[in-house]
Design a protein around this motif. Structure first.
Motif, short mmCIF file in Angstrom:
data_model
loop_
_atom_site.label_atom_id
_atom_site.label_comp_id
_atom_site.label_asym_id
_atom_site.label_seq_id
_atom_site.Cartn_x
_atom_site.Cartn_y
_atom_site.Cartn_z
N GLU A 1 34.69 -76.67 -1.56
CA GLU A 1 33.71 -76.88 -0.97
C GLU A 1 32.65 -78.09 -1.34
OE1 GLU A 1 30.06 -74.43 1.36
OE2 GLU A 1 31.68 -73.35 0.11
N ARG B 1 31.23 -80.01 5.71
CA ARG B 1 31.88 -78.74 5.79
C ARG B 1 31.35 -78.09 6.95
NH1 ARG B 1 36.06 -78.19 2.51
NH2 ARG B 1 36.36 -75.94 1.74
N ARG C 1 39.98 -76.08 4.43
CA ARG C 1 38.84 -75.09 3.85
C ARG C 1 39.58 -74.46 2.90
NH1 ARG C 1 37.82 -73.99 9.07
NH2 ARG C 1 38.90 -71.91 9.07
N HIS C 2 40.73 -74.03 2.75
CA HIS C 2 41.29 -73.24 1.79
C HIS C 2 41.82 -74.18 0.44
CE1 HIS C 2 41.67 -69.60 3.49
NE2 HIS C 2 42.12 -70.12 4.61
N SER D 1 35.58 -83.88 4.40
CA SER D 1 35.85 -82.54 4.46
C SER D 1 34.91 -81.49 3.71
CB SER D 1 37.23 -82.09 4.04
OG SER D 1 37.24 -82.01 2.64
#
Length: 299
Positions: A48, A34, A43-44, A30
């Motif tokens: 990142e 990305r 994503r939240h 993830s």
């Protein structure tokens, strides 16, 4: 940089992970992959880049995606809060991250379900190749071990991992000076580790070192189907997936009847590509080393 001082007990228990961890790989992917395809919850809730909360790459749940998701779901609230607080110390606070940092069970459930769905969408189609690449890497490292011992293996893992006996230096996302746990070190090559290795050290458990390796090559054509036939190739490929494979699950995956699945497994067993063992009311099938090589040779 992390310095990890290994005791003789640790060095006597250095080993490789038996296979890549499905949900742990999904969490790492993830970050590495990305983009727009990463679901909103990931994503939240996951950063990142950099540190991930330790509980999203659990020691448990190696056998299947479902087992890994269940391991995340069952993480005690105190552990969730401690891991998230440490990993997100330098990240901007958001409502979702606050809920996760508080150990909110619905948010943990949302994260676990999103990781399972992300694996199914992005990693499952290539998981067989990932698992085979892992086995091949371990085979090469085992040959290196036979020639140069644990020193040669630890010294050749990755440019960001340096072995200066008895200290393992790891250039990663955080810094610490640690002692080994006495339970050894588990080495896990992963194409989803990102640009830096990852190190997880917990008391009473072996240190877990995940380090970057090149992704498996893309397959060119379906040579396996041409050799074995489409259905028999599908059965063999399913055996390369994580999980427990019975005649019933293989029949369902290949879209054939139980008698047909039994015929295919019998033919593959006769060719030395799988073994079968009765466990309770079910017959469980597993790849042999020859079966693994057959899959690998076909991409």
């Amino acid at each position: 940089m992390i310095t990890l001082r290994l005791s003789p007990a640790d060095l006597g228990r250095v080993r490789f992970g038996a296979r890549p961890h499905p949900v742990g790989a999904a969490a790492l992917a993830s970050q590495v992959l990305r983009g727009a395809t990463v679901p909103g919850p990931l994503r939240h809730l996951l950063p990142e880049r950099g540190l991930l909360p330790d509980f999203v790459t659990p020691y448990q749940g190696l056998d299947s995606v479902e087992a890994g998701v269940d391991a995340i779901r069952s993480t005690p609230r105190r552990r969730v809060r401690a891991d998230v607080t440490r990993a997100y110390a330098r990240l901007p606070a958001t409502p979702w991250r606050r809920r996760l940092a508080d150990g909110d069970r619905e948010t943990v459930e949302l994260l676990a379900s999103a990781l399972g769905a992300w694996f199914d969408t992005e990693l499952r189609p290539q998981w067989n190749a990932v698992a085979l690449a892992h086995r091949r890497w371990v085979d090469r490292a085992a040959r290196q071990w036979a020639l140069s011992g644990v020193d040669g293996v630890l010294a050749g893992l990755h440019p960001s991992v340096r072995w200066r006996a008895p200290v393992l230096e790891v250039d990663t996302w955080w810094s610490a000076d640690l002692d080994g746990t006495g339970a050894g070190v588990v080495l896990v090559p992963s194409p989803f580790a990102g640009p830096r290795p990852r190190l997880l050290v917990e008391r009473g458990r072996p240190a877990l070192l995940v380090f970057p390796v090149a992704p498996p090559p893309a397959a060119g054509g379906d040579a396996l189907a041409r050799l074995l036939g489409r259905t028999r190739a599908a059965v063999l490929r399913q055996l390369g997936e994580p999980g427990r494979h019975t005649t019933t699950t293989l029949a369902r995956a290949a879209g054939v009847s139980l008698p047909s699945a039994s015929e295919h497994t019998a033919a593959l067993r006769a060719a030395g590509l799988l073994t079968s063992e009765r466990e309770g009311c079910a017959v469980v099938h597993r790849l042999t080393p020859l079966g693994v090589e057959m899959l690998g040779g076909a991409g």
